[in-house]
Design an enzyme around this catalytic site. Sequence first.
Site, PDB file in Angstrom:
ATOM      1  N   GLU A 186       0.839  -1.177  -0.079  1.00  0.00           N
ATOM      2  CA  GLU A 186      -0.003   0.076   0.094  1.00  0.00           C
ATOM      3  C   GLU A 186       0.816   1.115   0.006  1.00  0.00           C
ATOM      4  O   GLU A 186       1.354   1.425   0.860  1.00  0.00           O
ATOM      5  CB  GLU A 186      -0.693  -0.091   1.175  1.00  0.00           C
ATOM      6  CG  GLU A 186      -1.919  -1.062   1.339  1.00  0.00           C
ATOM      7  CD  GLU A 186      -2.909  -1.566  -0.141  1.00  0.00           C
ATOM      8  OE1 GLU A 186      -3.022  -0.650  -0.729  1.00  0.00           O
ATOM      9  OE2 GLU A 186      -3.333  -2.643  -0.118  1.00  0.00           O
ATOM     10  N   CYS A 241      -1.810   9.423   2.954  1.00  0.00           N
ATOM     11  CA  CYS A 241      -1.208   8.885   1.763  1.00  0.00           C
ATOM     12  C   CYS A 241      -2.287   8.891   0.498  1.00  0.00           C
ATOM     13  O   CYS A 241      -1.994   8.844  -0.448  1.00  0.00           O
ATOM     14  CB  CYS A 241      -0.741   7.265   1.776  1.00  0.00           C
ATOM     15  SG  CYS A 241      -2.194   5.953   2.420  1.00  0.00           S
TER      16      CYS A 241
END
Length: 481
Positions: free
Chosen positions: A224, A258
């Site tokens: 991720e 993020c």
Amino acid sequence: MTTQTLTRQDADKAVLQNYLDKQRSAYLANPAPSYQQRVQDLRTLAQLLREQQESIIQAISNDYGNRAREEILLYDIYPALSGIKETIKRLKKWMKPRGRHTDFKSYPLSKNRVVPQPLGVIGVIVPWNFPINLSFSPLTNIFAAGNQAMVKMSTNSKHLAELLSKVCEQYFPEEKLVFIPDADEIGPVFSSLKFDHLIFTGSSNTGRAVMRSAAENLTPVTLELGGKSPAIVGPDYPVKKAAEQLIYWKLVNAGQICVNVDYLFLPEEHLEEFIEHAKHYVQKRYPDLDGQDYTSIIDDTSYQRIWATLDDAKAKGANAIDLSAVKLDRDNKLRKFPPHILTNVDGEMLAMQREIFGPLLPIITYSKPEEVIDYINARPRPLAIYPYTHDKTLQDLYINKVMSGGVSVNNCVLHVGQHDIPFGGVGESGMGHYHGYEGFLTFSKLRPIFYQGPIDLLKLLRPPYGKLSTRVIDFMLKLTR
């Protein structure tokens, strides 16, 4: 590399390997935990979070210098607890073996099933920005699938890592779960262990290193990562509403998310109005950036990096608009960074080359959707895109023409908080998924099982081959037409 460093790495590996060996032995002793045991493990995870909540909040804030208490509760602890609750609700269905079609003509009275079974020991590498959410959310899927877990926290999560490594033993034996505080040397050692699966959340560069280490053991990985996720405001969308939502998200955790919007496409005729609404929002919601509501940049290296990004943009011709009412000094002791909008940006600027991970919002003006699509598609695939429009045709155009890890329409980030849809990147923004059923599958082995029925037609096809076998094969081929 010095002998001292080698000795330290060897010692670290010995400690980590000892944990791994204990967990693998525990897995082999009970390779298929019952539904009841998995539910109990999940409830114990929730119990740890609830009972240690205040200590966790304080530890995270200490790691940051200052992080808003409400943000920790809303974006770290609440998603983890609600995810556990939703997983328990659906787990029995997820665990159920599934029957699959069998070709009756070729395999009469035989059966096929697919059975989800635990993989074994899972390694979890956690970033510092949402350390509870990004450790307990994968742990929820990992425990639901019946596995053991070793969790390595970030160097920037020193206080939290020490707390979790200490209190975890009150809730789980180390054969089930262990938290590893990070040191500079531990990261490569951890990712080189022979886990049954490894999940990493962090930067693309570190993700590449993790993947290289895992490849030595053929350990499957879920990555991720980050990237530059754009928002696109359509010409029909109310400018004030767009400004309030986008700036809200840009300032949550001081932009250190993020999946945060990294840059914005805006119709040129709406630029000045957007800037005015953005200023009004910041000055109303954050009248004192030095207060408790505005989160610090995590460390001095990151703080200086964001200043360097701003300076670079200004030096190369960007207009920098400080949105705050009270100006902050560069030597702010709590590393509070003033939110800025950048206009007149181009690809030569650092702000448009790398993930910002802070409260800077570059704006690119456009006139046609094709300009937006071509710009995004010429660059690495982002972790998310955020189209703001009530025009269904325009929504579908961006969704169908631009590939990204996920999408939130008329908002930012919120697709990540949905427990029944998968979360994950694509291309340079990551690979694999977790959350919900897809997370359960990620940490399970879907074992295909064939049960031979009472009639085995293959007996007719054993050598020596002759006329009978030829006729049978010819008949089978006819059935494929």
